[in-house]
Write a protein that holds these residues in place. Structure first.
Motif, PDB file in Angstrom:
ATOM      1  N   THR A  61       1.000  -1.291  -0.108  1.00 36.13           N
ATOM      2  CA  THR A  61       0.290  -0.114  -0.444  1.00 36.13           C
ATOM      3  C   THR A  61       1.065   1.283   0.553  1.00 36.13           C
ATOM      4  O   THR A  61       2.151   1.630   0.428  1.00 36.13           O
ATOM      5  CB  THR A  61      -0.588   0.149   0.965  1.00 36.13           C
ATOM      6  N   SER A  62       0.553   2.440  -0.272  1.00 33.18           N
ATOM      7  CA  SER A  62       0.319   3.705  -0.335  1.00 33.18           C
ATOM      8  C   SER A  62      -0.055   5.008   0.486  1.00 33.18           C
ATOM      9  O   SER A  62      -1.454   4.375  -0.267  1.00 33.18           O
ATOM     10  CB  SER A  62       1.301   4.470  -1.788  1.00 33.18           C
ATOM     11  N   VAL A  63       0.060   5.460   0.952  1.00 37.80           N
ATOM     12  CA  VAL A  63      -0.997   6.005   1.420  1.00 37.80           C
ATOM     13  C   VAL A  63      -0.581   7.921   1.581  1.00 37.80           C
ATOM     14  O   VAL A  63       0.624   8.186   1.816  1.00 37.80           O
ATOM     15  CB  VAL A  63      -0.820   5.313   3.088  1.00 37.80           C
ATOM     16  N   THR A  64      -1.529   8.050   1.604  1.00 33.02           N
ATOM     17  CA  THR A  64      -1.170   9.911   0.946  1.00 33.02           C
ATOM     18  C   THR A  64      -2.108  10.565   2.622  1.00 33.02           C
ATOM     19  O   THR A  64      -3.152   9.952   2.380  1.00 33.02           O
ATOM     20  CB  THR A  64      -1.875  10.421   0.683  1.00 33.02           C
ATOM     21  N   ALA A  65      -1.538  11.499   3.376  1.00 42.77           N
ATOM     22  CA  ALA A  65      -2.502  11.818   4.389  1.00 42.77           C
ATOM     23  C   ALA A  65      -2.897  12.769   4.583  1.00 42.77           C
ATOM     24  O   ALA A  65      -2.289  13.970   3.812  1.00 42.77           O
ATOM     25  CB  ALA A  65      -1.501  11.577   5.946  1.00 42.77           C
ATOM     26  N   VAL A  66      -4.324  13.481   4.826  1.00 42.15           N
ATOM     27  CA  VAL A  66      -4.833  14.783   4.673  1.00 42.15           C
ATOM     28  C   VAL A  66      -5.404  14.818   5.993  1.00 42.15           C
ATOM     29  O   VAL A  66      -5.904  14.153   6.164  1.00 42.15           O
ATOM     30  CB  VAL A  66      -5.834  14.539   3.489  1.00 42.15           C
ATOM     31  N   ASP A  67      -4.803  16.501   6.403  1.00 41.61           N
ATOM     32  CA  ASP A  67      -5.754  16.094   7.724  1.00 41.61           C
ATOM     33  C   ASP A  67      -6.421  17.905   7.250  1.00 41.61           C
ATOM     34  O   ASP A  67      -4.808  18.759   7.442  1.00 41.61           O
ATOM     35  CB  ASP A  67      -4.979  16.054   9.061  1.00 41.61           C
ATOM     36  N   PRO A  68      -7.235  19.325   8.121  1.00 39.35           N
ATOM     37  CA  PRO A  68      -6.651  19.919   8.326  1.00 39.35           C
ATOM     38  C   PRO A  68      -6.236  20.554   9.112  1.00 39.35           C
ATOM     39  O   PRO A  68      -5.866  21.903   9.315  1.00 39.35           O
ATOM     40  CB  PRO A  68      -8.907  20.518   8.882  1.00 39.35           C
ATOM     41  N   ASP A  69      -5.065  20.256  10.293  1.00 35.32           N
ATOM     42  CA  ASP A  69      -4.265  20.892  10.922  1.00 35.32           C
ATOM     43  C   ASP A  69      -2.743  20.548  10.627  1.00 35.32           C
ATOM     44  O   ASP A  69      -2.546  19.262  10.712  1.00 35.32           O
ATOM     45  CB  ASP A  69      -4.383  20.147  12.364  1.00 35.32           C
ATOM     46  N   ALA A  70      -2.289  21.666  10.322  1.00 32.33           N
ATOM     47  CA  ALA A  70      -1.135  21.387   9.757  1.00 32.33           C
ATOM     48  C   ALA A  70       0.599  20.270  10.991  1.00 32.33           C
ATOM     49  O   ALA A  70       1.096  19.514  11.187  1.00 32.33           O
ATOM     50  CB  ALA A  70       0.255  22.348   9.817  1.00 32.33           C
ATOM     51  N   GLN A  71      -0.032  20.694  12.470  1.00 28.82           N
ATOM     52  CA  GLN A  71       0.539  20.800  13.458  1.00 28.82           C
ATOM     53  C   GLN A  71       0.280  18.992  13.763  1.00 28.82           C
ATOM     54  O   GLN A  71       0.872  18.156  14.089  1.00 28.82           O
ATOM     55  CB  GLN A  71       0.262  21.122  14.632  1.00 28.82           C
ATOM     56  N   MET A  72      -1.092  18.527  13.628  1.00 30.91           N
ATOM     57  CA  MET A  72      -1.598  16.896  13.125  1.00 30.91           C
ATOM     58  C   MET A  72      -0.045  15.885  12.018  1.00 30.91           C
ATOM     59  O   MET A  72       0.266  15.258  12.545  1.00 30.91           O
ATOM     60  CB  MET A  72      -2.716  16.478  12.902  1.00 30.91           C
ATOM     61  N   LEU A  73      -0.591  16.304  11.196  1.00 29.71           N
ATOM     62  CA  LEU A  73       0.244  16.582  10.060  1.00 29.71           C
ATOM     63  C   LEU A  73       1.941  16.236  10.208  1.00 29.71           C
ATOM     64  O   LEU A  73       3.086  15.147  10.031  1.00 29.71           O
ATOM     65  CB  LEU A  73       0.443  16.880   8.812  1.00 29.71           C
ATOM     66  N   ALA A  74       2.574  17.375  11.323  1.00 29.81           N
ATOM     67  CA  ALA A  74       4.018  17.645  11.823  1.00 29.81           C
ATOM     68  C   ALA A  74       3.674  16.241  12.777  1.00 29.81           C
ATOM     69  O   ALA A  74       5.292  15.333  12.259  1.00 29.81           O
ATOM     70  CB  ALA A  74       4.028  18.622  12.003  1.00 29.81           C
ATOM     71  N   ALA A  75       2.801  16.127  13.384  1.00 27.82           N
ATOM     72  CA  ALA A  75       3.130  14.748  14.402  1.00 27.82           C
ATOM     73  C   ALA A  75       3.717  13.445  13.619  1.00 27.82           C
ATOM     74  O   ALA A  75       4.366  12.343  13.963  1.00 27.82           O
ATOM     75  CB  ALA A  75       2.325  14.634  15.566  1.00 27.82           C
ATOM     76  N   LEU A  76       2.825  13.289  12.169  1.00 26.14           N
ATOM     77  CA  LEU A  76       2.871  11.845  11.571  1.00 26.14           C
ATOM     78  C   LEU A  76       3.436  11.685  11.552  1.00 26.14           C
ATOM     79  O   LEU A  76       4.376  10.799  11.196  1.00 26.14           O
ATOM     80  CB  LEU A  76       1.387  12.324  10.867  1.00 26.14           C
ATOM     81  N   HIS A  77       4.573  12.868  10.805  1.00 21.72           N
ATOM     82  CA  HIS A  77       5.812  12.243  10.268  1.00 21.72           C
ATOM     83  C   HIS A  77       7.028  11.666  10.873  1.00 21.72           C
ATOM     84  O   HIS A  77       7.880  11.222  10.021  1.00 21.72           O
ATOM     85  CB  HIS A  77       5.956  13.570   9.227  1.00 21.72           C
ATOM     86  N   THR A  78       6.930  12.418  12.730  1.00 14.44           N
ATOM     87  CA  THR A  78       7.786  11.460  13.165  1.00 14.44           C
ATOM     88  C   THR A  78       7.838  10.326  12.853  1.00 14.44           C
ATOM     89  O   THR A  78       8.891   9.285  13.108  1.00 14.44           O
ATOM     90  CB  THR A  78       7.472  12.334  14.430  1.00 14.44           C
ATOM     91  N   SER A  79       6.800   9.824  12.744  1.00 12.00           N
ATOM     92  CA  SER A  79       6.525   7.970  12.883  1.00 12.00           C
ATOM     93  C   SER A  79       6.450   7.429  11.506  1.00 12.00           C
ATOM     94  O   SER A  79       6.629   6.259  11.266  1.00 12.00           O
ATOM     95  CB  SER A  79       5.003   7.715  13.801  1.00 12.00           C
ATOM     96  N   ALA A  80       5.751   8.145  10.398  1.00 15.08           N
ATOM     97  CA  ALA A  80       6.076   8.229   9.442  1.00 15.08           C
ATOM     98  C   ALA A  80       6.646   8.741   8.748  1.00 15.08           C
ATOM     99  O   ALA A  80       5.610   9.574   7.158  1.00 15.08           O
ATOM    100  CB  ALA A  80       4.786   7.737   8.674  1.00 15.08           C
ATOM    101  N   PRO A  81       7.873   8.978   8.314  1.00 16.91           N
ATOM    102  CA  PRO A  81       8.384   9.915   7.851  1.00 16.91           C
ATOM    103  C   PRO A  81       8.141  10.249   5.883  1.00 16.91           C
ATOM    104  O   PRO A  81       7.804  11.250   5.096  1.00 16.91           O
ATOM    105  CB  PRO A  81       9.841   9.937   8.254  1.00 16.91           C
ATOM    106  N   ASP A  82       8.036   9.273   5.200  1.00 19.22           N
ATOM    107  CA  ASP A  82       7.436   9.021   3.898  1.00 19.22           C
ATOM    108  C   ASP A  82       6.127   9.028   3.629  1.00 19.22           C
ATOM    109  O   ASP A  82       6.114   9.254   2.174  1.00 19.22           O
ATOM    110  CB  ASP A  82       8.433   7.067   3.531  1.00 19.22           C
ATOM    111  N   VAL A  83       5.268   9.575   4.637  1.00 17.79           N
ATOM    112  CA  VAL A  83       4.073   9.199   3.676  1.00 17.79           C
ATOM    113  C   VAL A  83       3.606  10.776   3.763  1.00 17.79           C
ATOM    114  O   VAL A  83       4.138  11.624   4.286  1.00 17.79           O
ATOM    115  CB  VAL A  83       3.285   8.915   4.889  1.00 17.79           C
ATOM    116  N   PRO A  84       3.090  11.576   2.016  1.00 17.32           N
ATOM    117  CA  PRO A  84       3.133  12.753   1.763  1.00 17.32           C
ATOM    118  C   PRO A  84       1.705  13.254   2.580  1.00 17.32           C
ATOM    119  O   PRO A  84       0.749  12.145   3.148  1.00 17.32           O
ATOM    120  CB  PRO A  84       2.886  12.324   0.575  1.00 17.32           C
TER     121      PRO A  84
END
Length: 246
Positions: A61-84
């Protein structure tokens, strides 16, 4: 979108610590009908990546993450850095037509306009693709959990599920539903983090936050929950899936 719906970014660490992961069987079931050598999945309302990581763990699978909050996306990238990661909402997705084999939302559908979101997600998901919705909710058939919920107050998600109010619209077909029962050992600190991650508490006045914390501590004292010990939090995972019409 309400202030509560976009409040989570101020408590990313509490969200990551206090919220449970999704059972692998439930994530797999949502995406069971999605074919392809490498499935393209959009995780909408991705938050800190709880569901994103569960989808990636399925493999192929490839995943693209979408969220209204950039802070949440920044936290996501700490554990899934390769996910757009893209800032957007279920009603306004920053994606081209038909680019995804499936879209999933974890702890998020109760925040959206279901008619507009169904239409917009249907634009992005190819014909025959899947829309998956999933929630982890505390199982309040256990007395102390019911008392805890009374202290913390309820949530829109719990109300929607209890009232059988989950609905999707065109171009998606009827919803299928499955449930899983399980439990998670939680420390006192994790239980407080779980409470702090809830939108009602994030946006509450300081005196209400203090009242809730005092009430939780009194309950935990009564239950004998001390440092180094845990309580088994019973959870019910409720998942839904629907197929996009051709």
């Amino acid at each position: 979108m309400t202030a509560r719906a976009t409040s989570f970014g101020s408590e990313t660490s509490s969200y990551e610590q206090g919220r449970p992961e999704y059972p692998a069987a439930a994530v797999a079931w949502m995406l069971e009908g999605v074919a392809g050598d490498t499935r393209s999945i959009v995780d909408i309302g991705a938050g800190t990546g709880k569901l994103t990581r569960g989808v990636l763990a399925l493999g192929d699978t490839s995943v693209t993450a979408v969220d209204p909050d950039a802070q949440m996306l920044a936290a996501l990238h700490t554990s899934a850095p390769d996910v757009p990661g893209l800032v957007g909402t279920a009603e306004e997705l920053p994606l081209a037509d038909g680019v995804a084999d499936a879209a999933v939302l974890g702890q998020a559908w109760h925040w959206v306009d279901p008619v507009a979101a169904s239409r917009e997600i249907g634009r992005v998901v190819r014909p025959g693709g899947v829309l998956g919705l999933i929630w982890n909710v505390r199982d309040e058939r256990t007395d102390w959990v019911r008392r805890l919920s009374g202290i913390m107050m309820g949530s829109p998600a719990e109300q929607m599920i209890a009232e059988d109010g989950v609905a999707v619209f065109e171009p998606f077909g009827p919803l299928e539903e499955r449930r899983w029962e399980w439990s998670r050992p939680m420390t006192r600190a994790e239980l407080h983090a779980m409470a702090r991650s809830r939108s009602y508490i994030i946006t509450a006045p300081d005196e209400e936050k203090a009242r809730i914390e005092r009430g939780m501590d009194a309950l935990f004292d009564e239950l004998g929950l001390v440092e180094g010990s845990t309580l088994a939090m019973p959870y019910l995972t409720v998942a839904y899936r629907a197929i996009r019409a051709s």
